[in-house]
Scaffold this motif. Structure first.
Motif, PDB file in Angstrom:
ATOM      1  N   LYS A 313       0.831  -1.203   0.000  1.00 42.80           N
ATOM      2  CA  LYS A 313       0.000   0.000   0.000  1.00 42.80           C
ATOM      3  C   LYS A 313       0.866   1.255   0.000  1.00 42.80           C
ATOM      4  O   LYS A 313       0.601   2.217  -0.740  1.00 42.80           O
ATOM      5  CB  LYS A 313      -0.929  -0.002   1.213  1.00 42.80           C
ATOM      6  CG  LYS A 313      -1.849   1.217   1.274  1.00 42.80           C
ATOM      7  CD  LYS A 313      -2.731   1.196   2.508  1.00 42.80           C
ATOM      8  CE  LYS A 313      -3.790   0.128   2.431  1.00 42.80           C
ATOM      9  NZ  LYS A 313      -4.776   0.265   3.544  1.00 42.80           N
ATOM     10  N   ASP A 316       2.493   1.734  -3.457  1.00 36.72           N
ATOM     11  CA  ASP A 316       1.531   2.288  -4.406  1.00 36.72           C
ATOM     12  C   ASP A 316       1.377   3.791  -4.227  1.00 36.72           C
ATOM     13  O   ASP A 316       1.379   4.562  -5.188  1.00 36.72           O
ATOM     14  CB  ASP A 316       0.163   1.621  -4.229  1.00 36.72           C
ATOM     15  CG  ASP A 316       0.187   0.135  -4.544  1.00 36.72           C
ATOM     16  OD1 ASP A 316       1.111  -0.299  -5.245  1.00 36.72           O
ATOM     17  OD2 ASP A 316      -0.720  -0.574  -4.065  1.00 36.72           O
ATOM     18  N   PHE A 317       1.243   4.186  -2.990  1.00 42.56           N
ATOM     19  CA  PHE A 317       1.018   5.599  -2.695  1.00 42.56           C
ATOM     20  C   PHE A 317       2.227   6.453  -3.072  1.00 42.56           C
ATOM     21  O   PHE A 317       2.095   7.524  -3.680  1.00 42.56           O
ATOM     22  CB  PHE A 317       0.703   5.763  -1.203  1.00 42.56           C
ATOM     23  CG  PHE A 317       0.381   7.176  -0.800  1.00 42.56           C
ATOM     24  CD1 PHE A 317      -0.819   7.753  -1.164  1.00 42.56           C
ATOM     25  CD2 PHE A 317       1.281   7.927  -0.069  1.00 42.56           C
ATOM     26  CE1 PHE A 317      -1.127   9.055  -0.800  1.00 42.56           C
ATOM     27  CE2 PHE A 317       0.989   9.227   0.303  1.00 42.56           C
ATOM     28  CZ  PHE A 317      -0.216   9.789  -0.070  1.00 42.56           C
ATOM     29  N   THR A 321       2.280   9.310  -6.045  1.00 40.61           N
ATOM     30  CA  THR A 321       2.634  10.680  -5.665  1.00 40.61           C
ATOM     31  C   THR A 321       3.795  11.202  -6.497  1.00 40.61           C
ATOM     32  O   THR A 321       3.776  12.344  -6.976  1.00 40.61           O
ATOM     33  CB  THR A 321       2.990  10.735  -4.172  1.00 40.61           C
ATOM     34  OG1 THR A 321       1.890  10.265  -3.397  1.00 40.61           O
ATOM     35  CG2 THR A 321       3.332  12.153  -3.754  1.00 40.61           C
ATOM     36  N   SER A 440       3.279  -1.512  -8.567  1.00 37.97           N
ATOM     37  CA  SER A 440       2.964  -0.097  -8.379  1.00 37.97           C
ATOM     38  C   SER A 440       3.274   0.712  -9.627  1.00 37.97           C
ATOM     39  O   SER A 440       2.505   1.596 -10.023  1.00 37.97           O
ATOM     40  CB  SER A 440       3.770   0.458  -7.198  1.00 37.97           C
ATOM     41  OG  SER A 440       3.381  -0.136  -5.989  1.00 37.97           O
ATOM     42  N   PRO A 449      -4.686   3.316  -3.271  1.00 34.98           N
ATOM     43  CA  PRO A 449      -4.438   4.515  -2.467  1.00 34.98           C
ATOM     44  C   PRO A 449      -5.371   5.662  -2.787  1.00 34.98           C
ATOM     45  O   PRO A 449      -5.733   6.432  -1.905  1.00 34.98           O
ATOM     46  CB  PRO A 449      -2.976   4.863  -2.805  1.00 34.98           C
ATOM     47  CG  PRO A 449      -2.688   4.186  -4.096  1.00 34.98           C
ATOM     48  CD  PRO A 449      -3.523   2.950  -4.082  1.00 34.98           C
ATOM     49  N   ASP A 452      -8.562   4.948  -0.967  1.00 36.91           N
ATOM     50  CA  ASP A 452      -8.388   5.103   0.472  1.00 36.91           C
ATOM     51  C   ASP A 452      -8.305   6.566   0.878  1.00 36.91           C
ATOM     52  O   ASP A 452      -8.856   6.983   1.905  1.00 36.91           O
ATOM     53  CB  ASP A 452      -7.126   4.364   0.936  1.00 36.91           C
ATOM     54  CG  ASP A 452      -7.313   2.852   0.900  1.00 36.91           C
ATOM     55  OD1 ASP A 452      -8.463   2.407   0.753  1.00 36.91           O
ATOM     56  OD2 ASP A 452      -6.304   2.137   1.016  1.00 36.91           O
ATOM     57  N   VAL A 453      -7.583   7.358   0.071  1.00 36.79           N
ATOM     58  CA  VAL A 453      -7.453   8.774   0.400  1.00 36.79           C
ATOM     59  C   VAL A 453      -8.810   9.471   0.307  1.00 36.79           C
ATOM     60  O   VAL A 453      -9.198  10.250   1.191  1.00 36.79           O
ATOM     61  CB  VAL A 453      -6.415   9.451  -0.532  1.00 36.79           C
ATOM     62  CG1 VAL A 453      -6.490  10.969  -0.383  1.00 36.79           C
ATOM     63  CG2 VAL A 453      -5.017   8.955  -0.215  1.00 36.79           C
ATOM     64  N   PHE A 458      -6.958   6.247   4.444  1.00 34.98           N
ATOM     65  CA  PHE A 458      -5.523   6.001   4.252  1.00 34.98           C
ATOM     66  C   PHE A 458      -4.766   6.327   5.547  1.00 34.98           C
ATOM     67  O   PHE A 458      -4.054   7.302   5.643  1.00 34.98           O
ATOM     68  CB  PHE A 458      -4.961   6.804   3.100  1.00 34.98           C
ATOM     69  CG  PHE A 458      -3.581   6.344   2.713  1.00 34.98           C
ATOM     70  CD1 PHE A 458      -3.420   5.190   1.970  1.00 34.98           C
ATOM     71  CD2 PHE A 458      -2.462   7.043   3.110  1.00 34.98           C
ATOM     72  CE1 PHE A 458      -2.162   4.749   1.610  1.00 34.98           C
ATOM     73  CE2 PHE A 458      -1.199   6.613   2.759  1.00 34.98           C
ATOM     74  CZ  PHE A 458      -1.054   5.461   2.008  1.00 34.98           C
TER      75      PHE A 458
END
Length: 461
Positions: A313, A316-317, A321, A440, A449, A452-453, A458
């Protein structure tokens, strides 16, 4: 119960393991706010500094910092991650761990400064023939002795109390910005005084974090203990990391040194102007990864499945980003150099366009470091960074004479990809990490992500 054996308030208690990633991730907000503010201030000041000093002197200043950094990078001895792991796993040895690491780093720092002096004398006599450059290198090396107190930053992060480290960084940023503004607009100072501010920055940070340790935690560095046998034990565990850190620094700073030797100081200044903006964007993966390292280690202790899920996770984030930042900077690059810098820096726009994509690889590299440490596979850190350094040095030697500073940016991007990602495919132990990063990078994990955000979940709980 003695004060040094237990903290007196709830806010300085060790975070309960059951809270897992949530409590550690909450400290990221402090670090992100500080980084956004500090990098924003530093970037604005660097624009005025670059414009006032001119490309040549700005190049000498950045050359000196890069040259000194390549040697002084040995001073921390790569002990930060191992020390944090020991602080989490053996909290009863806190004073012994802090004192031992501090003493070891301070000793290594003094040795590094001496080495910088000797090496600089030789280079100045044989190659530079520039007393100003020699003086700047020596001044740029001095802050390393004060950075021994950075052990307190790792201590605060190990307890999910990054805000105390943030107080030190913010204080340093504000005072440093004020002094630099005076140097720029009141005294019209030359480049030497901007190098002196580097020393002032380190001193201010030390004053704040030590004061917090003394008055908030009701403890003092005088309570720390030193055990040189314990020091040697941690050094042996950290050896792959310190060598890896050296190699990373070499290929992150070698470009400026090679530009200075193969081209000239003005080109170093132009390259550095783009680099400052590009590296300013790297704070996101750096801050998140550093803040969550204790939680990653903790999740490994809970279960392998939990560790794998949370690490994927995070990967991925960080990748998403990095890609978003790179696209945004590419879109804005023309206006950045048209309206912020003097015309002599215009050629650096292409450097920024290329170099900022390295941020994607930086995020993967930070994630990889955390994964390797949690799995006690630090030995592979050295292998992958050696590959990166070899690629970087080779490409710089070929591309800088042919393409100038744009060639150096290309070399950095490819070497980062090799060190942070591709090299993980070589060995069976690190291949799971390679496939995690690949998932990713090709986008299979991006929706997780984002979802989730948007849903507010998240928290890496």
């Amino acid at each position: 119960m003695k004060v040094q054996d237990s903290l007196q308030s709830e806010k300085v208690q060790d975070p309960p393991q059951s809270e897992g990633f949530r409590k550690y991730f909450s400290s990221v907000s402090w670090l992100l706010v500080e980084r956004v503010f500090s990098m924003g201030v530093a970037f604005v000041i660097s624009i005025y500094t670059a414009n006032q000093l001119g490309a040549e002197n700005f190049g000498k200043f950045n050359f000196a910092r890069s040259f000194a950094t390549i040697i002084t990078v040995f001073a921390p001895l790569g002990m930060g991650a191992v020390m944090m792991r020991n602080l989490i796993n053996y909290p009863e040895k806190k004073n012994l761990t802090l004192g031992t690491v501090f003493a070891t780093r301070a000793t290594a720092s003094l040795i590094c400064i001496i080495v910088v002096g000797l090496v600089s004398i030789v280079f100045n006599a044989l190659m530079w023939h520039d007393d100003l450059k020699f003086l700047l290198v020596m001044i740029a090396a001095i802050p390393v002795i004060f950075e021994s107190f950075n052990v307190l930053a790792d201590f605060y992060n190990s307890r999910a109390l990054a805000k105390y480290h943030v107080y030190g960084e913010l204080s340093k940023t504000i005072v440093s910005a004020g002094v630099k503004l005076l140097l720029l607009f009141v005294f019209k100072a030359d480049v030497v005084w901007f190098a002196v501010v580097l020393v002032l920055d380190a001193i201010i940070y030390d004053i704040v974090v030590v004061s917090i340790y003394r008055f908030v935690f009701k403890e003092s560095p005088l309570q720390w203990k030193v055990d040189w046998s314990y020091s040697w034990e941690m050094i042996k565990q950290s050896l792959p990391l310190v060598l890896s850190g050296f190699v990373i620094t070499v290929y992150m700073r070698l470009d400026q040194i090679m530009i200075g030797e193969l081209l000239n100081d003005k080109e170093v200044g132009r390259f550095a102007a783009a680099l400052r903006f590009s590296e300013a964007t790297f704070f996101v993966p750096t801050v998140i990864s550093n803040a969550l390292l204790p939680a990653i280690i903790a999740s490994k202790k809970e279960s392998e499945e939990r560790f794998t899920i949370q690490t994927q996770k995070l990967c991925d984030f960080l990748t998403l980003t990095g890609l978003a930042i790179a696209v945004g900077v590419n879109i804005c690059s023309y206006w950045i150099f048209k309206y912020l810098y003097e015309p002599e820096y215009a050629d650096a726009q292409n450097v920024l366009i290329i170099h900022v994509w390295s941020g994607v690889m930086v995020g993967m590299g930070m994630l990889a470091n955390a994964w390797l440490i949690a799995n006690n596979l630090q030995k592979y850190s050295l292998n992958r960074t050696i590959w990166g350094a070899i690629v970087n040095a080779g490409l710089n030697a070929v591309l800088i004479p042919k393409f100038g500073i744009e060639g150096a940016a290309i070399a950095t991007l490819f070497s980062q990809a090799v060190a942070s990602y591709l090299s993980n495919a070589i060995t069976a132990d690190t291949r799971p990490l390679f496939w995690m990063q690949t998932r990713s990078l090709i986008g299979l994990g991006f929706l997780s992500p984002i979802k989730d955000v948007l849903s507010g979940k998240f928290s890496l709980k």
